[in-house]
Design a protein around this motif. Structure first.
Motif, PDB file in Angstrom:
ATOM      1  N   LYS A   5      17.620  29.688  46.575  1.00 41.25           N
ATOM      2  CA  LYS A   5      17.975  29.307  47.936  1.00 41.25           C
ATOM      3  C   LYS A   5      16.845  29.703  48.871  1.00 41.25           C
ATOM      4  N   ALA A   6      16.442  28.776  49.729  1.00 37.97           N
ATOM      5  CA  ALA A   6      15.404  29.035  50.718  1.00 37.97           C
ATOM      6  C   ALA A   6      15.964  28.711  52.092  1.00 37.97           C
ATOM      7  N   ILE A   7      15.736  29.610  53.039  1.00 32.88           N
ATOM      8  CA  ILE A   7      16.122  29.390  54.424  1.00 32.88           C
ATOM      9  C   ILE A   7      14.876  29.596  55.274  1.00 32.88           C
ATOM     10  N   LEU A   8      14.504  28.570  56.007  1.00 29.98           N
ATOM     11  CA  LEU A   8      13.315  28.620  56.865  1.00 29.98           C
ATOM     12  C   LEU A   8      13.686  28.205  58.280  1.00 29.98           C
ATOM     13  N   VAL A   9      13.085  28.851  59.252  1.00 29.86           N
ATOM     14  CA  VAL A   9      13.197  28.439  60.652  1.00 29.86           C
ATOM     15  C   VAL A   9      11.771  28.337  61.166  1.00 29.86           C
ATOM     16  N   GLY A  10      11.405  27.150  61.630  1.00 25.72           N
ATOM     17  CA  GLY A  10      10.039  26.945  62.095  1.00 25.72           C
ATOM     18  C   GLY A  10       9.924  25.685  62.922  1.00 25.72           C
ATOM     19  N   ARG A  11       8.684  25.306  63.195  1.00 25.69           N
ATOM     20  CA  ARG A  11       8.412  24.115  64.006  1.00 25.69           C
ATOM     21  C   ARG A  11       7.845  22.998  63.136  1.00 25.69           C
ATOM     22  N   LEU A  12       8.229  21.776  63.475  1.00 24.87           N
ATOM     23  CA  LEU A  12       7.688  20.629  62.757  1.00 24.87           C
ATOM     24  C   LEU A  12       6.231  20.432  63.161  1.00 24.87           C
ATOM     25  N   GLY A  13       5.364  20.318  62.170  1.00 22.94           N
ATOM     26  CA  GLY A  13       3.940  20.142  62.427  1.00 22.94           C
ATOM     27  C   GLY A  13       3.552  18.688  62.594  1.00 22.94           C
ATOM     28  N   GLY A  72       6.858  19.392  66.798  1.00 23.30           N
ATOM     29  CA  GLY A  72       7.057  20.486  67.742  1.00 23.30           C
ATOM     30  C   GLY A  72       8.484  20.986  67.825  1.00 23.30           C
ATOM     31  N   ASP A  73       9.467  20.206  67.344  1.00 27.73           N
ATOM     32  CA  ASP A  73      10.860  20.655  67.363  1.00 27.73           C
ATOM     33  C   ASP A  73      11.029  21.871  66.461  1.00 27.73           C
ATOM     34  N   THR A  74      11.894  22.786  66.880  1.00 26.93           N
ATOM     35  CA  THR A  74      12.240  23.939  66.056  1.00 26.93           C
ATOM     36  C   THR A  74      13.453  23.567  65.216  1.00 26.93           C
ATOM     37  N   VAL A  75      13.351  23.781  63.912  1.00 28.16           N
ATOM     38  CA  VAL A  75      14.433  23.415  62.999  1.00 28.16           C
ATOM     39  C   VAL A  75      14.730  24.560  62.033  1.00 28.16           C
ATOM     40  N   ALA A  76      15.971  24.605  61.574  1.00 28.41           N
ATOM     41  CA  ALA A  76      16.390  25.519  60.524  1.00 28.41           C
ATOM     42  C   ALA A  76      16.673  24.679  59.288  1.00 28.41           C
ATOM     43  N   VAL A  77      16.093  25.072  58.163  1.00 29.29           N
ATOM     44  CA  VAL A  77      16.235  24.326  56.911  1.00 29.29           C
ATOM     45  C   VAL A  77      16.848  25.244  55.869  1.00 29.29           C
ATOM     46  N   LYS A 108      18.934  21.691  60.658  1.00 26.54           N
ATOM     47  CA  LYS A 108      19.526  21.722  61.998  1.00 26.54           C
ATOM     48  C   LYS A 108      18.449  21.866  63.047  1.00 26.54           C
ATOM     49  N   LEU A 109      18.589  21.120  64.114  1.00 27.41           N
ATOM     50  CA  LEU A 109      17.695  21.208  65.256  1.00 27.41           C
ATOM     51  C   LEU A 109      18.118  22.415  66.092  1.00 27.41           C
ATOM     52  N   ILE A 110      17.154  23.260  66.426  1.00 32.46           N
ATOM     53  CA  ILE A 110      17.431  24.428  67.256  1.00 32.46           C
ATOM     54  C   ILE A 110      16.924  24.122  68.651  1.00 32.46           C
ATOM     55  N   LEU A 111      17.822  24.159  69.593  1.00 31.18           N
ATOM     56  CA  LEU A 111      17.455  23.844  70.966  1.00 31.18           C
ATOM     57  C   LEU A 111      16.759  25.034  71.599  1.00 31.18           C
ATOM     58  N   THR A 112      15.697  24.761  72.315  1.00 34.48           N
ATOM     59  CA  THR A 112      14.979  25.805  73.032  1.00 34.48           C
ATOM     60  C   THR A 112      15.225  25.643  74.510  1.00 34.48           C
ATOM     61  N   PRO A 116      17.733  19.908  76.598  1.00 38.30           N
ATOM     62  CA  PRO A 116      19.106  19.927  77.109  1.00 38.30           C
ATOM     63  C   PRO A 116      20.029  20.688  76.172  1.00 38.30           C
ATOM     64  N   LYS A 117      21.029  21.353  76.749  1.00 38.17           N
ATOM     65  CA  LYS A 117      21.985  22.106  75.947  1.00 38.17           C
ATOM     66  C   LYS A 117      22.977  21.153  75.311  1.00 38.17           C
ATOM     67  N   SER A 118      23.311  21.419  74.035  1.00 36.12           N
ATOM     68  CA  SER A 118      24.257  20.547  73.340  1.00 36.12           C
ATOM     69  C   SER A 118      25.666  20.730  73.884  1.00 36.12           C
ATOM     70  N   SER A 119      25.914  21.802  74.651  1.00 35.28           N
ATOM     71  CA  SER A 119      27.243  22.028  75.201  1.00 35.28           C
ATOM     72  C   SER A 119      27.513  21.181  76.434  1.00 35.28           C
ATOM     73  N   ASP A 120      26.476  20.527  76.990  1.00 35.42           N
ATOM     74  CA  ASP A 120      26.690  19.655  78.146  1.00 35.42           C
ATOM     75  C   ASP A 120      27.631  18.518  77.755  1.00 35.42           C
ATOM     76  N   LYS A 121      28.713  18.366  78.503  1.00 37.44           N
ATOM     77  CA  LYS A 121      29.706  17.353  78.148  1.00 37.44           C
ATOM     78  C   LYS A 121      29.152  15.939  78.242  1.00 37.44           C
ATOM     79  N   ASN A 122      28.255  15.683  79.156  1.00 41.15           N
ATOM     80  CA  ASN A 122      27.696  14.349  79.330  1.00 41.15           C
ATOM     81  C   ASN A 122      26.315  14.221  78.695  1.00 41.15           C
ATOM     82  N   SER A 123      26.017  15.081  77.749  1.00 41.10           N
ATOM     83  CA  SER A 123      24.700  15.085  77.137  1.00 41.10           C
ATOM     84  C   SER A 123      24.447  13.772  76.398  1.00 41.10           C
ATOM     85  N   SER A 124      23.277  13.219  76.619  1.00 40.78           N
ATOM     86  CA  SER A 124      22.886  12.009  75.894  1.00 40.78           C
ATOM     87  C   SER A 124      21.627  12.280  75.090  1.00 40.78           C
TER      88      SER A 124
END
Length: 135
Positions: A5-13, A72-77, A108-112, A116-124
């Motif tokens: 099992k591998a767990i990585l958190v980093g940025r897409l190059g 540049g997106d931060t992701v957890a794999v 998973k995409l990690i929001l920085t 926009p926050k994923s908790s925003d009800k009107n998030s697009s």
């Protein structure tokens, strides 16, 4: 019992690379950078970057990643380490990858702060769009 099992958190190059197999299965390749920051013997701050090859084999997840994830997106794999060999121009080469199988892994995409926050009800944003597509 053994565990791979591998767990990585980093940025897409780079932007994700979507491909199809001969059997028409979709997969995506990711280039993921992880950083280690430390102080050397003289007390100076040092940073070391490790690059990881990631392959995602879930059709829906691969398509969603290709559409919504960018360089540049931060992701957890979460996946497993696989080693393989191939031949190129008569030379045998070896590669290690983190493979996210059809079942049992995740990306998973990690929001920085600048997204926009994923908790925003009107998030697009990309998370809201991806959730709609996965339903």
């Amino acid at each position: 019992m053994t565990v791979n099992k591998a767990i990585l958190v980093g940025r897409l190059g780079a932007d994700p690379e979507i491909s199809k197999t001969n059997a028409d299965s979709t997969f995506v390749k990711l280039s993921l950078a992880t950083n280690e920051v430390y102080n050397d013997k003289s007390g100076e701050r040092q940073e070391r970057t490790q690059w990881h090859k990631v392959v995602v084999w879930s059709d829906k997840l691969a398509q969603m990643i290709g559409k919504h994830y960018k360089k540049g997106d931060t992701v957890a794999v979460e996946g497993q380490i696989e080693n393989r060999a191939y031949e190129q121009d008569g030379v045998k080469k070896y590669i290690s990858e983190v493979v996210v199988p059809r079942y049992g892994g995740s990306v998973k995409l990690i929001l920085t702060n600048n997204k926009p926050k994923s908790s925003d009800k009107n998030s697009s944003g990309p998370i809201a769009q991806a959730k709609k597509e996965m339903e």
